[in-house]
Design a protein around this motif. Sequence first.
Motif, PDB file in Angstrom:
ATOM      1  N   MET A   1       0.849  -1.172   0.000  1.00 16.59           N
ATOM      2  CA  MET A   1       0.000   0.000   0.000  1.00 16.59           C
ATOM      3  C   MET A   1       0.893   1.232   0.000  1.00 16.59           C
ATOM      4  O   MET A   1       1.806   1.331   0.793  1.00 16.59           O
ATOM      5  CB  MET A   1      -0.886  -0.035   1.239  1.00 16.59           C
ATOM      6  N   PHE A 110      -8.377  11.708  -7.285  1.00 18.98           N
ATOM      7  CA  PHE A 110      -9.099  11.244  -8.473  1.00 18.98           C
ATOM      8  C   PHE A 110      -8.892  12.195  -9.650  1.00 18.98           C
ATOM      9  O   PHE A 110      -8.708  11.751 -10.789  1.00 18.98           O
ATOM     10  CB  PHE A 110     -10.593  11.083  -8.170  1.00 18.98           C
ATOM     11  N   TYR A 164       0.115   4.484 -11.609  1.00 14.53           N
ATOM     12  CA  TYR A 164      -0.041   3.315 -10.750  1.00 14.53           C
ATOM     13  C   TYR A 164      -0.154   3.721  -9.275  1.00 14.53           C
ATOM     14  O   TYR A 164      -1.049   3.254  -8.564  1.00 14.53           O
ATOM     15  CB  TYR A 164       1.134   2.363 -10.951  1.00 14.53           C
ATOM     16  N   PHE A 167      -3.428   5.395  -8.632  1.00 10.82           N
ATOM     17  CA  PHE A 167      -4.491   4.399  -8.578  1.00 10.82           C
ATOM     18  C   PHE A 167      -4.528   3.715  -7.220  1.00 10.82           C
ATOM     19  O   PHE A 167      -5.599   3.510  -6.649  1.00 10.82           O
ATOM     20  CB  PHE A 167      -4.318   3.372  -9.702  1.00 10.82           C
ATOM     21  N   LEU A 168      -3.353   3.352  -6.696  1.00  7.56           N
ATOM     22  CA  LEU A 168      -3.305   2.735  -5.370  1.00  7.56           C
ATOM     23  C   LEU A 168      -3.846   3.680  -4.292  1.00  7.56           C
ATOM     24  O   LEU A 168      -4.583   3.255  -3.398  1.00  7.56           O
ATOM     25  CB  LEU A 168      -1.879   2.316  -5.020  1.00  7.56           C
ATOM     26  N   HIS A 170      -5.983   6.152  -4.767  1.00  5.31           N
ATOM     27  CA  HIS A 170      -7.430   6.302  -4.974  1.00  5.31           C
ATOM     28  C   HIS A 170      -8.183   5.074  -4.465  1.00  5.31           C
ATOM     29  O   HIS A 170      -9.232   5.190  -3.830  1.00  5.31           O
ATOM     30  CB  HIS A 170      -7.726   6.530  -6.460  1.00  5.31           C
ATOM     31  N   ARG A 171      -7.646   3.898  -4.744  1.00  2.00           N
ATOM     32  CA  ARG A 171      -8.303   2.666  -4.312  1.00  2.00           C
ATOM     33  C   ARG A 171      -8.322   2.546  -2.802  1.00  2.00           C
ATOM     34  O   ARG A 171      -9.247   1.967  -2.231  1.00  2.00           O
ATOM     35  CB  ARG A 171      -7.590   1.468  -4.935  1.00  2.00           C
ATOM     36  N   SER A 172      -7.333   3.131  -2.118  1.00  2.00           N
ATOM     37  CA  SER A 172      -7.313   3.071  -0.655  1.00  2.00           C
ATOM     38  C   SER A 172      -8.278   4.072  -0.031  1.00  2.00           C
ATOM     39  O   SER A 172      -8.444   4.085   1.192  1.00  2.00           O
ATOM     40  CB  SER A 172      -5.896   3.333  -0.134  1.00  2.00           C
ATOM     41  N   GLY A 173      -8.900   4.915  -0.851  1.00  2.00           N
ATOM     42  CA  GLY A 173      -9.906   5.844  -0.332  1.00  2.00           C
ATOM     43  C   GLY A 173      -9.380   7.225  -0.038  1.00  2.00           C
ATOM     44  O   GLY A 173     -10.095   8.064   0.521  1.00  2.00           O
TER      45      GLY A 173
END
Length: 176
Positions: A1, A110, A164, A167-168, A170-173
């Motif tokens: 992460m 984002f 990349y 994206f990580l 963003h995916r973690s919130g």
Amino acid sequence: MVETVVNIERTTTTTTGPPGGVNPSGGDNGGFWGAIRLNLDYYRTIPGILKIAQLVLGIICMALASPSMSSATNFFLTVVVLSFIVTILLIAAYFLGIREALNVNVNWIFSELIATAIITLLYFIAFIVQLAKWGESTEYGHGSNTAAGVFGLFNFLAYAGGLYFLFLAHRSGATH
């Protein structure tokens, strides 16, 4: 992460002075400019290092491809210059902590993810077009233009790495 580290230090200073909030030294007593702090910690992270690499590789691409001698190089330089401007603005935003100073409800991660995805796609197309035009050419300037295409490939990889990590995040919130 992967996490993006942004350290913001907010201080409140109370001064008495003339009406209107104007400081006798010429500045105001806070507001937007009071919230801006230099942030060097971001540039010690992998995403920060990638942003600096994108900037340096963009300068190299511009130097090698200029002056433009074909429509392929025109497209390549357009992509390089536009991405260079966006990268300069992002570097300034991180360096000065402008994202935190602006109290607006924007998902910055984002927004940067979308901008970087577009730049990455354009760089992918641009370096292929540049190398297709100049790779086998024997025209005047083919060496520097081929090198510009190769450095365009390197910058594409730098933007893909930045994409990349965004994206990580963003995916973690994360939103800032």
